[in-house]
Each structure stands twice: as C-alpha cells, then as structure tokens.
Design an enzyme around this catalytic site. Structure first.
Site, mmCIF file in Angstrom:
data_model
loop_
_atom_site.group_PDB
_atom_site.id
_atom_site.type_symbol
_atom_site.label_atom_id
_atom_site.label_comp_id
_atom_site.label_asym_id
_atom_site.label_seq_id
_atom_site.Cartn_x
_atom_site.Cartn_y
_atom_site.Cartn_z
ATOM 1 N N ARG A 1 1.213 -0.818 -0.093
ATOM 2 C CA ARG A 1 -0.026 0.105 -0.229
ATOM 3 C C ARG A 1 0.210 1.528 -0.192
ATOM 4 O O ARG A 1 0.422 2.281 -0.464
ATOM 5 C CB ARG A 1 -0.695 -0.046 1.230
ATOM 6 C CG ARG A 1 -1.865 1.264 0.982
ATOM 7 C CD ARG A 1 -2.924 1.178 2.069
ATOM 8 N NE ARG A 1 -3.402 0.614 3.499
ATOM 9 C CZ ARG A 1 -1.889 0.998 4.853
ATOM 10 N NH1 ARG A 1 -1.437 1.691 4.405
ATOM 11 N NH2 ARG A 1 -2.425 0.097 5.794
ATOM 12 N N TYR B 1 -16.762 17.765 -13.688
ATOM 13 C CA TYR B 1 -17.197 16.418 -14.434
ATOM 14 C C TYR B 1 -18.203 16.218 -12.982
ATOM 15 O O TYR B 1 -17.782 16.255 -11.715
ATOM 16 C CB TYR B 1 -15.853 15.827 -13.799
ATOM 17 C CG TYR B 1 -16.614 13.775 -14.107
ATOM 18 C CD1 TYR B 1 -16.224 13.031 -15.528
ATOM 19 C CD2 TYR B 1 -15.936 12.808 -12.766
ATOM 20 C CE1 TYR B 1 -16.927 12.071 -14.825
ATOM 21 C CE2 TYR B 1 -16.653 12.128 -12.570
ATOM 22 C CZ TYR B 1 -16.718 11.385 -14.127
ATOM 23 O OH TYR B 1 -16.897 9.990 -13.977
ATOM 24 N N ASP C 1 -7.546 19.769 -14.159
ATOM 25 C CA ASP C 1 -8.380 18.691 -14.311
ATOM 26 C C ASP C 1 -7.939 18.164 -16.025
ATOM 27 O O ASP C 1 -8.608 18.821 -16.916
ATOM 28 C CB ASP C 1 -9.808 17.634 -13.972
ATOM 29 C CG ASP C 1 -9.934 16.623 -14.181
ATOM 30 O OD1 ASP C 1 -9.474 15.576 -15.643
ATOM 31 O OD2 ASP C 1 -11.281 15.884 -13.965
ATOM 32 N N LYS D 1 -9.702 7.190 -18.886
ATOM 33 C CA LYS D 1 -9.461 7.783 -20.113
ATOM 34 C C LYS D 1 -8.288 8.118 -21.127
ATOM 35 O O LYS D 1 -7.872 6.911 -21.580
ATOM 36 C CB LYS D 1 -9.878 9.687 -20.276
ATOM 37 C CG LYS D 1 -10.422 9.586 -18.620
ATOM 38 C CD LYS D 1 -12.375 8.320 -18.807
ATOM 39 C CE LYS D 1 -12.786 8.388 -17.449
ATOM 40 N NZ LYS D 1 -13.632 10.029 -16.832
HETATM 41 C C1 LIG Z 1 -14.076 9.492 -15.795
HETATM 42 C C2 LIG Z 1 -13.631 11.597 -14.869
HETATM 43 C C3 LIG Z 1 -13.157 11.659 -13.850
HETATM 44 C C4 LIG Z 1 -13.896 10.525 -12.664
HETATM 45 O O1 LIG Z 1 -12.368 9.878 -12.617
HETATM 46 P P1 LIG Z 1 -12.747 7.872 -12.712
HETATM 47 O O2 LIG Z 1 -11.494 7.555 -12.926
HETATM 48 O O3 LIG Z 1 -13.594 7.802 -13.661
HETATM 49 O O4 LIG Z 1 -12.796 8.214 -10.816
HETATM 50 C C5 LIG Z 1 -12.544 13.031 -13.634
HETATM 51 N N1 LIG Z 1 -12.930 14.412 -14.602
HETATM 52 C C6 LIG Z 1 -12.609 13.782 -15.861
HETATM 53 C C7 LIG Z 1 -12.588 14.823 -16.604
HETATM 54 C C8 LIG Z 1 -13.440 12.526 -15.919
HETATM 55 O O5 LIG Z 1 -13.874 12.412 -17.359
#
Ligand SMILES: *Cc1c(COP(=O)(O)O)cnc(C)c1O
Length: 393
Positions: A54, A106, A178, A203
């Site tokens: 961890r 998001y 982000d 993504k």
């Molecule tokens: C999908 C997404 C998240 C969250 O990510 P997870 O891996 O699903 O927890 C945060 N910000 C954006 C812009 C996203 O597309």
C-alpha cells in the site's frame, strides 16, 4: 548496461522510457507486474525501499515517475481512480476553507464536493471558469483551492489556465487542473501556472477502456509530502496490474492523441455541414468561442466532439441509437469511438440544476478507427434520423 537521462528526451520517448528502465534483476524490458503485498527485509527496517505494497509498489513507482515526467512535474502519485485522486487532493483543505469549482465540473467531482466534502465544513461555489471576470468575482478571502477542467464536459468549453492561475495565486489559493480531456501530450497545465494536475487515467492515459485509475502531478515538495502521506494513510492506491495497464497505455499516448485529434477535427468539420446538426462544439473549430485560448495552451484539440441536433430530444435519441461503429456507452478516451446522450446518461444526475445540458445534445468520443468508417457511420445515422423524423411529421 548503460543508462540514459530520459528527462533530456522528447515526450514520445519519455512516454516509453521514463521510469521504465529494464528490470535490473532480470533484464525484462517491460516493467514487471509486482503482484505482491509485502517485501522481505534483510534485517529489521533494512529493505530495498519497499516494505508494504500500500505504501509503495515498484510497478506503481514506474507509473508515477513516468506521469511526473510527462506532465513536467517533480512528482506523481497514482490512485485507484480519478475520484480517489480528487479525494486525496481535498485532504489539503480544512473546515472553513472555500473551494471554487467550474459550474460544469465532471459530475463525479461535483458529487464528491457537494455530497461528501461539504459535510466536513468546507464551503464551495460554482462559477463560469471560461470567464475570468466571474472567476475573480467568485474568489473569497477563504478560497484555498480553485478547480479547473479544460476542455470541459460535455460542451468542450475552454478555460484560460494562465489567467485563472494568476487570479488564484493573487488570492493565495492553489490551482488544480483536471487534464483528463486533453492529456499531457496536448496540454501541460503546470507550465501555464497550475499547482497540480489531476487525471482520470481511465480515459486517454490508459486509452483502451480496460482500467480505472487516477493520478496527481505537481512540483511543490512540501505538498507532495502531505499527499504522499495521505495516499498511504487513506489507501486508495491502484493495483499493480492496473498500474501496468496504464503504463502500457502511456507508451502510445502520443500517436493515439494525434489520431484522436485528426479524426475529431474531421468529424467536427463534417458535422458543421449537416442540415440536421444545429451547433457543433469542438475547440479546434474557429467558430468555437474558446478557440484562440485553446490554440495558445493546447498543441491540438483532442478527441471529444459534442453537437446539438435539429428536431429536439427525439432526433438526438434516434441518432445515438442509430450509429453502429460509434458504440452507445458512457466514458471516453479509448481507442474505440463512443456516442452518448449526456442528458439521459452521463449528466442525468444534474438534470434540473444549473449544470443541466440540452436534451438534443450528443457527445462523441472519437476513436482512432479509419476516418472514412467514422464519417460513413455518422452519415448513415443522420439519414436514419431524417427518415424517422419525416415519417412522424
Ligand atoms: C472520468 C473523469 C473523472 C473521474 O475519474 P474516474 O477514473 O472515473 O474516477 C474525473 N474527471 C474527468 C474530467 C473525467 O472524465
């Protein structure tokens, strides 16, 4: 075996090699999946840098080093998901502090702030981040964190990172960007003044729709110590195999983003010429209000395209149900093209709020298939919608 200082190399080279030198014990060219929970110690407290998985795992270390290199940061921290990374960052704010968030953040980030973080005495406000006047007006004396996404979801609005960084820093607040929709290949927020970069590695970084992961990258060593402590203390770390999948994805990030961007541009330009399409949202189009800012802070415009259809909800629903190459699914950033109806799918939870989206909006995650197959699919789907609607009229 001689070693190379990868930090002198270009992005595409670092994506393949940074943090990923051949395994010293076997020569394996690919970082092994260290599927272990503990590490044997030579004597009490004497070990090779790893004691419990961890706290640290060599596969995760490789990923973190690679991510830091790609975002131009001093450090990277990987998490079990994008939202786990977001949660870790929120441990920096305290009761009485104020967080300024995009009004189209998001949905999961908004839910985390509004339904979880707010319960711990942290204030927040939503502002239109693409308008610097609104951002400045949204700052309060207790603002500690400004949270930006660019391009945004699903309208692909563009936020001026350097502009918001200046406002945040004037107020003594930190800026997190982000960077999920752009990827570090197309946009490097730290270079524009951001303090932290956040990723949903689920993504574009992973890129193959086969893993959930997240990351934070930054430069400030003091904050790193806090976040690294919290990564271990709260424990939302990625599995070794998941770390490895994201590492494998990173190696092709550059070529994938080039193709995503080229395909998305062609799709956006095609959509702009169609009678059944009302408005197209793609920052690469000169008609996009954020195009100039995007051109300044991004090297290309990524793979997300949204558009509204003429004929209301019925026509948008008919479109997303008519494509056969674009698969009807949430998420984005994988090699395969996806289509969705934000109003009824990803953004259903914000219906009736200020973040609600038009019910004739369609969102595409344009993949890296051959462009003719993608345009052919859209053409056939638009024809199917026309036929359906005219039969009804
Ligand atoms: C999908 C997404 C998240 C969250 O990510 P997870 O891996 O699903 O927890 C945060 N910000 C954006 C812009 C996203 O597309």
């Amino acid at each position: 075996m001689s070693t190379h200082d990868w930090n002198t190399s270009h992005f595409e080279t670092r994506a393949i090699h940074a943090g990923q030198d051949p395994d010293p014990s076997t020569g394996a060219i690919i970082t092994p999946i260290f599927q272990t929970s503990t590490f044997v110690q030579e004597a009490v407290g004497e070990h090779k840098g790893y004691d419990y998985a961890r706290s640290d795992n060599p596969t995760r270390t490789a990923l973190q080093t690679a991510l830091a290199s790609l975002e131009g940061g001093a450090w990277g921290l990987s998490h079990a998901s994008g939202l786990a990374a977001a949660q870790n960052l929120f441990y920096l704010v305290r009761p009485g502090d104020h967080v300024l968030l995009s009004n189209d953040a998001y949905g999961g980030t908004y839910r985390l702030v509004a339904k979880v973080i707010a319960n711990y005495g942290i204030e927040f406000d939503l502002v239109e981040m693409s308008d610097l006047v609104s951002v400045r007006a949204g700052i309060k004396p207790n603002t500690k964190l400004v949270w930006v996404e660019t391009p945004t979801n699903p309208y692909l609005k563009i936020v001026d990172i350097a502009g918001v960084a200046e406002i945040a820093h004037d107020a003594g607040a930190k800026l997190v960007v982000d960077n999920t929709f752009a990827s570090p290949y197309l946009q490097q927020p730290l270079a524009h003044g951001a303090d932290f970069v956040l990723h949903s590695a689920t993504k574009y970084l992973g890129g193959h729709s086969d893993v959930i992961g997240g990351a934070l990258i930054g430069n400030d060593e003091e904050t790193y110590a806090t976040l690294k402590f919290m990564q271990n203390a709260a424990g939302a770390v990625p599995a070794p195999f998941d770390s490895w999948l994201i590492l494998r994805g990173l190696k092709t990030l550059g070529v994938r983003m080039d193709r995503h961007s080229a395909n998305a541009r062609a799709v956006a330009e095609y959509l702009e010429r169609q009678d059944l399409v009302d408005q197209v949202f793609y920052p690469g189009l000169t008609s996009h209000p954020g195009h100039d800012v995007a051109a300044r802070q991004m090297s290309d415009f990524s793979g997300m395209v949204s558009f509204t259809t003429r004929g209301g909800f019925e026509s948008a629903k008919a479109f997303v149900e008519s494509t056969t190459v674009f698969q009807l699914a949430e998420s984005l950033g994988g090699v395969e093209s996806l289509v969705e109806h934000p109003g009824q799918m990803t953004h259903l939870s914000v219906a009736g709020t200020g973040a609600a989206v038009a019910d004739n909006l369609v969102r595409l995650s344009v993949g890296i298939e051959h462009i003719d197959d993608l345009l052919g699919d859209i053409e056939a789907a638009l024809a199917a919608v026309s036929q359906k609607l005219s039969v009804r009229v």
